[in-house]
Design an enzyme around this catalytic site. Structure first.
Site, mmCIF file in Angstrom:
data_model
loop_
_atom_site.group_PDB
_atom_site.id
_atom_site.type_symbol
_atom_site.label_atom_id
_atom_site.label_comp_id
_atom_site.label_asym_id
_atom_site.label_seq_id
_atom_site.Cartn_x
_atom_site.Cartn_y
_atom_site.Cartn_z
ATOM 1 N N ARG A 122 1.035 -1.051 0.031
ATOM 2 C CA ARG A 122 -0.007 -0.074 -0.121
ATOM 3 C C ARG A 122 1.050 1.317 0.374
ATOM 4 O O ARG A 122 0.398 2.515 -0.610
ATOM 5 C CB ARG A 122 -0.951 0.196 1.473
ATOM 6 N N LYS A 177 -2.594 6.523 2.148
ATOM 7 C CA LYS A 177 -2.232 7.227 2.449
ATOM 8 C C LYS A 177 -1.636 7.943 2.558
ATOM 9 O O LYS A 177 -0.057 8.465 3.313
ATOM 10 C CB LYS A 177 -1.898 5.576 3.861
ATOM 11 N N GLU A 196 -16.276 6.604 4.554
ATOM 12 C CA GLU A 196 -15.365 5.709 6.071
ATOM 13 C C GLU A 196 -15.054 6.691 7.083
ATOM 14 O O GLU A 196 -15.811 8.451 6.976
ATOM 15 C CB GLU A 196 -14.180 5.403 5.839
#
Ligand code: PLP
Ligand code: COI
Length: 341
Positions: A82, A184, A220
């Site tokens: 990721r 992220k 989210e």
């Protein structure tokens, strides 16, 4: 080896300085071999790209002491992947995935006395991150980068541990369609700071973000993905291109299906339907799976029938199975647990 004198059972989710951190620098098109260092400060140009244009990405994962006394970490290969995806999106060089995992091992080993003991309720949170470090004044990516990994012992992310929390529907957006919500990047969290301070100020624990384009679909929270449970025990999780692909959520979906025999579904979840679910949880490395008891939509309260006062039965089973895998008393799927030696 002597564990540090820390009141493990009473620490919150905060920063405690540990002994060593890993640092590697990227210059002239290549990463150096990196090293563990003691200095917990960073010195960079006043005009570093990270300071001017927020060119920074990070990861979060945990190390655990298992029942039989090993120290392990959970699926670090997925964090490595990721982070490589985040780097690509922000025009940063990728830190090689095998070296990422090796750096995690080095940092945990070098700070082994900070790994909370089995059964203490605390864990070691590991924070890999990377930023553009050279001076950049025109808007363009840096040419030099620093990759670092530090760790800190942590307790529960939400005060009260596993008591159901109350969240509110946010009027602020977290991520745009085709933006950076799926990686992220520090900038996503900068976006959420005002919203979280405002939510806390009004007595809520977190924000539920809806999709920015139509404001009809559940996305989210600021730091976790949603799982919902239907009346007939199906696990439903929102599908969206602008949420972070949570490693905990992906793992819980496997746990639900393969360990608990539950049906699972990843699909668009409309805000209008959430009152039909009987349990709701927030999943992430920091949150593990934390129960949500109530969603407040501008004063209108939506309760989850089986989880409004205590964590509901399905979320409890999911949480116990996942933490059982992480703490070594339930057999893990192949490749999920990495022993630090
Ligand atoms: N969503 C956001 C916005 C997060 O910051 C995090 C935390 O990493 C998650 C979801 C959960 O992801 P993971 O389970 O990989 O920690
Ligand atoms: C994590 O769960 O690792 C995160 O990065 C969430 C963060 C908001 C603490």
């Amino acid at each position: 080896m002597a564990k540090k004198d820390i009141d493990w059972g009473n620490i919150g989710f905060g920063y405690i300085k540990t002994d060593k951190r890993f640092v590697s620098n990227f210059k002239d098109g290549a990463w150096d071999e990196g090293a563990l260092i003691s200095d917990d400060t960073v010195t960079i140009s006043e005009c570093a790209c990270v300071l001017q244009y927020a060119q920074t990405i990070f990861e979060g994962l945990k190390a655990y002491t298992t029942e039989d006394g090993h120290v392990v970490c959970f699926r670090p290969d997925l964090n490595a992947k990721r982070m490589a995806d985040s780097a690509e999106r922000l025009e940063m060089p990728q830190f090689p995935e095998d070296r990422f995992v090796d750096a995690i091992h080095q940092v945990v080993k070098a700070n082994i006395d900070f790994v909370p003991p089995y059964g203490s309720g605390a864990t070691l949170y590991i924070r890999p991150y990377m930023f553009g470090s050279n001076a950049v004044i025109g808007v363009k990516p840096a040419q030099e980068y620093q990759f670092r990994v530090f760790c800190t012992p942590v307790g529960p992310y939400f005060k009260g541990g596993v008591k159901p929390i109350t969240i509110r529907v946010s009027d602020f957006d977290r991520a745009a369609p085709h933006g950076t919500g799926h990686i992220k990047a520090g900038l996503n969290y900068a976006m959420s700071l005002h919203a979280i301070v405002d939510a806390h100020g009004q007595g809520f624990d977190e924000n539920m973000y809806l999709d920015a384009a139509t404001r009809t679909k559940v996305e989210e929270t600021g730091g976790a993905n949603f799982l919902f449970v239907t009346k007939d025990k199906k696990i439903v999780t929102p599908k969206s291109n602008s949420i972070l692909p949570s490693i905990t959520r992906r793992s819980l979906m496997t746990v639900a299906k393969d360990y608990l025999g539950l049906e699972v579904e990843e699909r668009e979840v409309f805000f209008d339907e959430i009152g039909d679910f009987v349990e709701c949880g927030l999943c992430g490395t920091a949150a593990v799976i934390s129960p949500v008891g109530c969603v407040n939509d501008h004063g209108k309260e939506i309760f989850f029938e089986n989880g409004k006062d205590e964590m509901g039965p399905v979320i409890t089973e999911l949480r116990e199975t996942l933490t059982g895998i992480q703490m070594g008393h339930i057999k893990a799927p192949e490749g999920w647990i990495e022993v630090i030696e």
